[in-house]
Design a protein around this motif. Structure first.
Motif, PDB file in Angstrom:
ATOM      1  N   UNK A  63       0.796  -1.224   0.000  1.00 24.13           N
ATOM      2  CA  UNK A  63       0.000   0.000   0.000  1.00 24.13           C
ATOM      3  C   UNK A  63       0.828   1.272   0.000  1.00 24.13           C
ATOM      4  N   UNK A  66       0.744   3.139  -3.667  1.00 22.32           N
ATOM      5  CA  UNK A  66      -0.297   4.089  -4.103  1.00 22.32           C
ATOM      6  C   UNK A  66      -0.762   4.957  -2.929  1.00 22.32           C
ATOM      7  N   UNK A  68      -1.928   4.358  -0.031  1.00 24.77           N
ATOM      8  CA  UNK A  68      -3.185   4.065   0.656  1.00 24.77           C
ATOM      9  C   UNK A  68      -3.005   4.021   2.169  1.00 24.77           C
ATOM     10  N   UNK A  71      -4.126   7.182   4.987  1.00 21.84           N
ATOM     11  CA  UNK A  71      -5.341   7.377   5.783  1.00 21.84           C
ATOM     12  C   UNK A  71      -5.289   6.683   7.135  1.00 21.84           C
ATOM     13  N   UNK A  96      -3.999  11.931  -6.163  1.00 21.32           N
ATOM     14  CA  UNK A  96      -5.046  11.419  -7.052  1.00 21.32           C
ATOM     15  C   UNK A  96      -4.447  10.981  -8.389  1.00 21.32           C
ATOM     16  N   UNK A  99      -2.630   7.725  -8.067  1.00 19.02           N
ATOM     17  CA  UNK A  99      -3.488   6.537  -7.975  1.00 19.02           C
ATOM     18  C   UNK A  99      -4.115   6.171  -9.311  1.00 19.02           C
ATOM     19  N   UNK A 104      -5.355  -0.384  -7.875  1.00 22.46           N
ATOM     20  CA  UNK A 104      -5.315  -1.367  -6.797  1.00 22.46           C
ATOM     21  C   UNK A 104      -6.561  -2.246  -6.792  1.00 22.46           C
ATOM     22  N   UNK A 106      -8.509  -5.109  -4.308  1.00 25.71           N
ATOM     23  CA  UNK A 106      -8.491  -5.431  -2.879  1.00 25.71           C
ATOM     24  C   UNK A 106      -8.815  -6.894  -2.608  1.00 25.71           C
TER      25      UNK A 106
END
Lengths: 266, 284
Positions: A63, A66, A68, A71, A96, A99, A104, A106
């Protein structure tokens, strides 16, 4: 396979493609050190698998590419991650934009509670694309790439949640492809799927690697051996071994790797 | 007696106790509604709803109070909704988690527990006097909007929180900005939950009396309000006024008005339940 491997790196066409480089990476969640200093270079247009027991940091590491993890509360990164030589954690980097370039998929299929069409079109719509014809072409093209078009072409307006788990996951991959990334991250993409759906996704990965650089986190060692060119073995936040998949599985350099792949722990 | 039978008896006793406790509330409510229905039902007809207030009980109607309540409801919604939802989105999605956001969170929950008459005093000072709105519908709506704001914020946050994280991940991973994720994924997904909270908050507002009396809402207004700056009365104040009169006829009027007010809140709650169920179905 290993011979072909070395050749392809020199191939000028592939050299232009994007290379991922991680240098001296440390990741902290508050005081907990999840990644303890990892260096890695990931080759373009190859499938790289991350394996290792739960909690070894492989998903966290994935992660990073990108952003992620941004957060997650208490997340802190040391070190540098570059794509094509550019540090993606620099202040002025447009996350943005990053990404769109690094897609990605999941662990659990996570389609939006919208129609199949809107799921695939979402990534384009948020870029402000409204041209209906373009969207339609893009949706069809993306669904064809994941071999889902023939199954859903008559009910593109149906809610995506009505699809089966395997179809949903292929839809999620199509959704990712629609924004034309160059790198695709997959976080255990088949762990929630049955063997037949899994086989379809693996087949898909095999086809996609002609056009994309793929990194896949997996718990399934057979899967890593089947689909990947390179494999990285993580343990307790450290990169134990990173090598050609065939070499790593048949002749691992480290004792820990051997113990893990032979099922002695993990 | 062995242990198993002992436990079984305990189990049975607790069940009976539980049923009794549940019934207390229900029975009391049923008795109350029953007696209100007996008193008031015969009084309800079309002219009761469309008549202006009067000194004569049999000619008096709830028109002005009903219209006042409708005005208040609409204006309160217009004021509280955007503010409450925006605040909730900020706290849930944008605010950095830390001491400040914790403090804000605790205070908002506390505000939900402040007695409504305090809001009335605040409204009297700020809206009626300083902002010179007078005892108008607008002043009343602002006051009630403040009163329900904490409820709207808390319930909206809960609704947004209930949206699965995977949806957020999916949106962000495709390159969506925060606002795109909020407006295109989170809000549609939590719409039902937000609406439920808002309607429940509003059905509380429609029954509020104290703060409106404090800001100067009247018990007797000869006309229904026609602009936000008009004076007004609302249903609960009308009921309160009628009950405090000595003549028997007004008691009947009060009972009838209570039935209508209850009907309004039941309908609003019904709509809230409907949306909640529909929304839950969509996501499971």
């Amino acid at each position: 396979m290993s011979k072909k491997e070395t050749e392809s790196v020199i191939d000028p066409a592939i050299k232009r493609k994007q290379k991922l480089e991680a240098t001296n990476i440390r990741v902290f969640y508050d005081d907990f050190e999840a990644i303890k200093g990892i260096d890695m270079t990931i080759k373009a247009n190859k499938v790289t698998a991350f394996i290792g027991p739960s909690g070894c940091g492989k998903s966290t590491f994935l992660r990073l590419f990108n952003r992620m993890n941004d957060y997650v509360d208490g997340f802190r990164l040391e070190g540098e991650i570059t794509i094509d030589g550019k540090n993606i954690y620099k202040k002025k980097v447009n996350v943005e934009q990053l990404r769109k370039q690094v897609g990605m998929v999941f662990q659990k299929p996570n389609p939006f509670p919208k129609s199949i069409f809107e799921n695939v079109a979402y990534g384009l719509r948020i870029q402000g694309i409204k041209d209906k014809k373009f969207l339609q072409e893009k949706v069809e093209d993306s669904l064809k790439q994941v071999a889902l078009w023939d199954e859903v072409k008559d009910d593109l307006n149906k809610n995506a949640l009505t699809l089966s788990g395997g179809q949903q996951q292929r839809l999620c991959i199509a959704r990712t492809l629609a924004v034309e990334p160059s790198i695709i991250l997959m976080d255990e993409p088949t762990s929630a799927l049955d063997p037949i759906s899994t086989a379809k996704i693996e087949e898909l990965i095999f086809e996609l690697k002609n056009k994309y650089t793929i990194i896949i986190v997996t718990h399934n060692m057979q899967q890593a051996a089947r689909v990947s060119d390179q494999t990285a073995f993580f343990y307790m936040g450290e990169l134990i071994e990173f090598d050609n998949t065939k070499k790593l599985f048949t002749n691992p350099a480290k004792k820990q790797t051997e113990n893990y792949i032979t099922g002695r722990f993990g | 007696m062995n242990n198993i039978t002992k436990n079984r008896i305990k189990d049975k006793l607790f069940r009976i106790w539980g049923i009794a406790c549940t019934l207390v509330g229900l029975v009391l409510l049923a008795i109350f509604i029953g007696s209100i229905l007996i008193d008031g039902l015969q009084r309800i007809d079309w002219s009761f709803i469309t008549s202006l207030p009067s000194r004569k009980a049999e000619r008096a109607g709830i028109f002005t109070a009903l219209m006042g309540s409708v005005w208040i409801l609409v204006l309160t919604t217009i004021i509280a909704l955007p503010v409450g939802i925006a605040a909730a989105i900020y706290l849930e999605e944008y605010a950095k988690k830390g001491r400040l956001s914790n403090l804000l969170e605790i205070n908002i929950s506390n505000l939900a527990g402040v007695p409504s008459i305090i809001y009335g005093l605040l409204g009297l000072e700020v809206f009626v006097r300083i902002m010179q709105m007078g005892a108008s519908v607008l002043a009343g709506s602002f006051t009630l909007a403040l009163l329900i704001l904490p409820i709207v914020i808390v319930s909206t946050r809960e609704a947004i929180k209930a949206v699965p994280k995977s949806l957020r991940d999916a949106s962000f991973a495709l390159g969506a900005s925060k606002w795109q994720t909020v407006s295109m994924q989170l809000l549609p997904a939590s719409f039902g939950g937000i609406l439920t909270g808002v309607i429940l908050a509003l059905s509380r507002a429609v029954g509020e009396t104290a703060p409106l009396i404090v800001i100067g809402a009247l018990a007797y207004v000869p006309f229904a309000p026609s602009s936000p700056m008009d004076e007004f009365s609302v249903m609960p104040i009308q009921i309160f006024n009628w009950i405090s009169r000595p003549q028997h006829g007004f008691d009947v009027n009060a009972a009838a008005a209570i039935i209508i007010l209850l009907l309004i809140t039941f309908i609003m709650n019904g709509i809230a339940v409907y949306f909640r169920n529909r929304w839950q179905k969509k996501f499971k």
